[in-house]
Design an enzyme around this catalytic site. Structure first.
Site, PDB file in Angstrom:
ATOM      1  N   CYS A  60      -0.409   4.150   2.230  1.00 43.07           N
ATOM      2  CA  CYS A  60      -0.131   3.986   3.664  1.00 43.07           C
ATOM      3  C   CYS A  60       1.350   4.234   3.975  1.00 43.07           C
ATOM      4  O   CYS A  60       1.670   4.843   4.984  1.00 43.07           O
ATOM      5  CB  CYS A  60      -0.458   2.561   4.132  1.00 43.07           C
ATOM      6  SG  CYS A  60      -1.902   1.820   3.397  1.00 43.07           S
ATOM      7  N   ASP A  61       2.230   3.759   3.119  1.00 43.60           N
ATOM      8  CA  ASP A  61       3.647   3.688   3.510  1.00 43.60           C
ATOM      9  C   ASP A  61       4.600   4.603   2.754  1.00 43.60           C
ATOM     10  O   ASP A  61       5.767   4.718   3.147  1.00 43.60           O
ATOM     11  CB  ASP A  61       4.135   2.230   3.364  1.00 43.60           C
ATOM     12  CG  ASP A  61       3.372   1.301   4.294  1.00 43.60           C
ATOM     13  OD1 ASP A  61       2.980   1.762   5.388  1.00 43.60           O
ATOM     14  OD2 ASP A  61       3.152   0.139   3.935  1.00 43.60           O
ATOM     15  N   CYS A 105       0.835  -1.204   0.000  1.00 37.33           N
ATOM     16  CA  CYS A 105       0.000   0.000   0.000  1.00 37.33           C
ATOM     17  C   CYS A 105       0.868   1.252   0.000  1.00 37.33           C
ATOM     18  O   CYS A 105       1.453   1.601   1.032  1.00 37.33           O
ATOM     19  CB  CYS A 105      -0.906  -0.025   1.239  1.00 37.33           C
ATOM     20  SG  CYS A 105      -1.847   1.491   1.443  1.00 37.33           S
TER      21      CYS A 105
END
Ligand code: NAP
Length: 317
Positions: free
Chosen positions: A134-135, A131
């Site tokens: 997200c990261d 993701c």
């Protein structure tokens, strides 16, 4: 038995929430089960730009929050539960509860596929990610690699350029699979380098990712690439592990339905990405959710002996 709603929808992504909106508007009070938070896989992407009606990119979180509000306004109840089994429309959940329904809509979506290569599990959360939204911020001014050639891989590659110094997009074939419009953007981006005809064979490092090994499929040559992050976008797997064995799936594990989204088990419908369909898109999931909500309502009406909706095509009247 904890609860006996007439209609249970499993999964609160675009398909499930739209099914709830349509069933709610038809007079039912659907209960929707979501194991994490509502929104579905799409909220792993930052923006959406192909949802009709919005000519500018919109936030996926905003879009899904609106869908949830709309479903709640017509009576949808949301429970945070993970379905782990269904037997004769009785659903058992990971928390140990049991729910009985008269009709069920499965809208449980998909999850990212993993490759199972050396280092993939070991470095999950320490450089390996599924993701970018997200990261990506963890890789400010670093070099990262993205594996895959589909829409997800290319979109997430573009997103990563906001943070990373350099993004290698690595695909196994000589052509990307993603939409042309996305390909064009990636190919013209100064931070993106495309590596074609190559597969990843290993992710290595000590405490965290330090690099990957690549195999050129045409020449057989093996090379190393230094990078701090590896983002894997090699397709999707359906979330069907909790379904009864007699429910028909295709070879890849997606649910087979008829044209009205009915499965081979009466009273169980399926919609969205978990269903065998050609196009995994939010707009398709919403369309299927609408039909599944409508058809589940019709099924319940028949059970209750009150069919107040005539769904025959005008030519059949
Ligand atoms: P996808 O379209 O199935 O693409 C998966 C990619 O991973 C393909 O390029 C595939 O290569 C590659 N791949 C698969 N197995 C591999 C392996 N073992 N080693 C190396 N590479 C491998 O998956 P996706 O990109 O996650 O998209 C899923 C669905 O969501 C699609 O229908 C997509 O259109 C949709 N989606 C749409 C949007 C959008 O409209 N903006 C955004 C995201 C996703 P090959 O090409 O060689 O098969």
């Amino acid at each position: 038995m904890e609860n006996s709603p007439q209609l249970i929808i499993i999964g609160a992504g675009p398909a499930g929430l739209t099914a709830a909106i349509y069933a709610g508007r038809a007079g039912f009070t659907p209960l929707i089960m979501e194991k994490l938070v509502p929104g579905g896989q799409i909220v792993l992407s930052d923006k959406i730009e192909n949802f009709p009606g919005f000519s500018q990119q919109i936030s996926t979180r905003d879009l899904m929050a609106e869908m949830q509000k709309q479903a709640e306004a017509v009576g949808m109840q949301l429970v945070q539960e993970e379905a782990i089994g269904i037997e004769k429309k009785v659903i058992s959940t990971a928390s140990g509860k049991v729910y009985r329904a008269s009709a069920v809509i499965i809208a449980s979506g998909t999850r990212p596929r993993s490759l199972g290569i050396k280092g993939e599990k070991k470095f999950l959360g320490r450089g390996v990610s599924y993701c970018a939204t997200c990261d990506a911020p963890f890789f400010k001014n670093e070099t990262v690699a993205v594996i895959g050639g589909g829409n997800t891989a290319v979109e997430e590659t573009l997103y990563l350029t906001r943070f990373a110094r350099k993004v290698y997009l690595i695909h196994r074939r000589r052509m990307l699979r993603a939409e042309r419009i996305l390909q064009k953007r990636a190919l013209s981006h100064p931070k993106i380098d495309l590596i074609l005809k190559s597969v990843i064979s290993e992710i290595y490092g000590e405490e965290s990712v330090e690099g990957i090994r690549l195999l050129n499929k045409e020449t057989g040559e093996t090379t190393q690439l230094n990078c701090k992050g590896v983002f894997m976008f090699v397709g999707l797997e359906p979330n069907t592990q909790f379904l009864p064995g007699q429910l028909k799936l295709n070879r890849q594990g997606f649910i087979k339905t008829g044209q009205n989204l009915e499965t081979n088990i009466p009273g169980i419908f399926a919609c969205g990405d978990v269903r065998e369909n050609l196009l995994k898109q939010v707009v398709v999931a919403c369309g299927e959710g609408a039909l599944a909500g409508f058809m589940a309502g019709k099924y319940l009406d028949k059970l209750g002996g009150q069919e107040y909706l005539d769904t025959r095509h005008p030519t059949q009247l």
